[in-house]
Design an enzyme around this catalytic site. Structure first.
Site, PDB file in Angstrom:
ATOM      1  N   LYS A 150      -2.833   5.092   7.477  1.00 49.10           N
ATOM      2  CA  LYS A 150      -1.850   5.317   6.415  1.00 49.10           C
ATOM      3  C   LYS A 150      -2.541   5.368   5.057  1.00 49.10           C
ATOM      4  O   LYS A 150      -2.299   6.279   4.250  1.00 49.10           O
ATOM      5  CB  LYS A 150      -0.797   4.211   6.413  1.00 49.10           C
ATOM      6  CG  LYS A 150       0.228   4.330   5.293  1.00 49.10           C
ATOM      7  CD  LYS A 150       0.984   3.034   5.074  1.00 49.10           C
ATOM      8  CE  LYS A 150       0.089   1.973   4.498  1.00 49.10           C
ATOM      9  NZ  LYS A 150       0.819   0.722   4.167  1.00 49.10           N
TER      10      LYS A 150
ATOM     11  N   SER B 233       0.876  -1.175   0.000  1.00 49.03           N
ATOM     12  CA  SER B 233       0.000   0.000   0.000  1.00 49.03           C
ATOM     13  C   SER B 233       0.910   1.222   0.000  1.00 49.03           C
ATOM     14  O   SER B 233       1.341   1.683   1.058  1.00 49.03           O
ATOM     15  CB  SER B 233      -0.904   0.005   1.240  1.00 49.03           C
ATOM     16  OG  SER B 233      -1.816  -1.055   1.201  1.00 49.03           O
TER      17      SER B 233
ATOM     18  N   LYS C  68      -6.442   1.517  -4.157  1.00 48.25           N
ATOM     19  CA  LYS C  68      -6.363   0.869  -2.849  1.00 48.25           C
ATOM     20  C   LYS C  68      -6.618   1.880  -1.732  1.00 48.25           C
ATOM     21  O   LYS C  68      -7.385   1.613  -0.791  1.00 48.25           O
ATOM     22  CB  LYS C  68      -4.989   0.221  -2.670  1.00 48.25           C
ATOM     23  CG  LYS C  68      -4.664  -0.262  -1.261  1.00 48.25           C
ATOM     24  CD  LYS C  68      -5.558  -1.413  -0.820  1.00 48.25           C
ATOM     25  CE  LYS C  68      -5.245  -1.844   0.614  1.00 48.25           C
ATOM     26  NZ  LYS C  68      -3.918  -2.492   0.737  1.00 48.25           N
TER      27      LYS C  68
END
Length: 300
Positions: free
Chosen positions: A245, A100, A176
């Site tokens: 995050k 990611s 994502k």
């Protein structure tokens, strides 16, 4: 489109997601050279699957493809360039970043590696450990070159058949982050409703049952609330550190595109503050506990 796996595949990052993904690749016939920051984890994988130890950069000299599954784009860069692996790789090799990571950093990495004759695609995944184990992850594939995308699919398809071609390089990482923003937004909304209902006297389990039989249902009400919140288990399946995050990446992307996203900003703030209060290693479902405390709701 080629269907034959490369003769040797590098895999960097054998954590909660990377290990089962690499294991599936090994079980499907992939000849791997592996590296992890945890030497014991790396040695255990080598012993179990007969893979090559990637402790030295030279071990990757014959790898035609390298898969990375690491915490963020900066660590991906360190693992490839600062480690010397990128210098050891043959020209024409391909990096598949399943981490990611930040879309713009991915594009910068690709520019730097292009001088070495190395291609890059981004292919982050969604589904968590259970789907990494059983090979049913959703994979979001971004690539500037169709030929690179086809090479990547040959490897990625051994880890999951659910591959979505999202567009140019960086779009996989963007997708994502946006996916996990929507996940986080659904959870924050459900958590607020849950706490208001608790305070008013509604039965917590009943609330979740009604939401899941009605238009308010989402993945959080269907999966997280029944198993983690109502039961008060709050197990660390997806930590504050990870979700904040990803939502932060989505917020940064919106900012770079000069798009106002007040809800995105608020969800990022809630998740970030939750992590600071309870610890970034705590499960993000524990955000409910913070909301309850603010509402003076106590549990025995």
């Amino acid at each position: 489109m080629t269907t034959q796996l490369p003769a040797k595949i590098g895999f960097i990052g054998l954590g909660n997601m990377g290990r089962p993904m690499a294991a599936n690749l090994a079980r499907k016939g992939g000849k791997l050279v592996v590296r992890d920051a945890d030497a014991s984890r790396q040695a255990g994988f080598v012993q179990e699957f007969g893979s090559e130890d990637g402790g030295s950069a030279k071990a990757f000299a014959e790898a035609e493809v390298v898969v990375t599954m690491l915490p963020n784009g900066r660590i991906v860069r360190q693992a490839l360039i600062e480690s010397g692996i990128a210098d050891a790789l043959p020209r024409g090799s391909l990096i598949i970043d399943t981490s990611s990571a930040e879309p713009l950093l991915t594009r910068e990495l690709a520019q730097d590696l292009a001088d070495r004759g190395i291609g890059v695609v981004d292919a982050p995944v969604s589904g968590g450990m259970p789907k990494a184990i059983d090979g049913t992850l959703s994979i979001m594939l971004g690539a500037d070159d169709d030929a690179l995308a086809e090479r990547a699919i040959t490897v990625l398809s051994q880890m999951s058949a659910r591959i979505f071609r999202t567009g140019a390089l960086g779009t996989g990482h963007a997708m994502k982050a946006l996916n996990n923003y929507v996940l986080g937004a659904g959870f924050v909304a459900a958590a607020e409703a849950y706490v208001v209902g608790e305070k008013f006297g509604l039965d917590p389990k009943l609330m979740v049952d009604v939401l899941n039989a009605s238009s308010g249902r989402n993945v959080s009400t269907e999966a997280v609330f029944p198993s983690e919140v109502v039961t008060r288990r709050f197990r660390a399946n997806f930590t504050f550190g990870l979700i904040s995050k990803d939502v932060g990446i989505a917020a940064e992307l919106a900012d770079r595109l000069s798009i106002e996203t007040p809800l995105l900003d608020e969800v990022f703030r809630a998740l970030s503050e939750g992590g600071k209060e309870l610890g970034m290693g705590a499960d993000y479902s524990e955000l409910v506990r913070i909301f309850e405390r603010r509402a003076d709701i106590t549990h025995g």
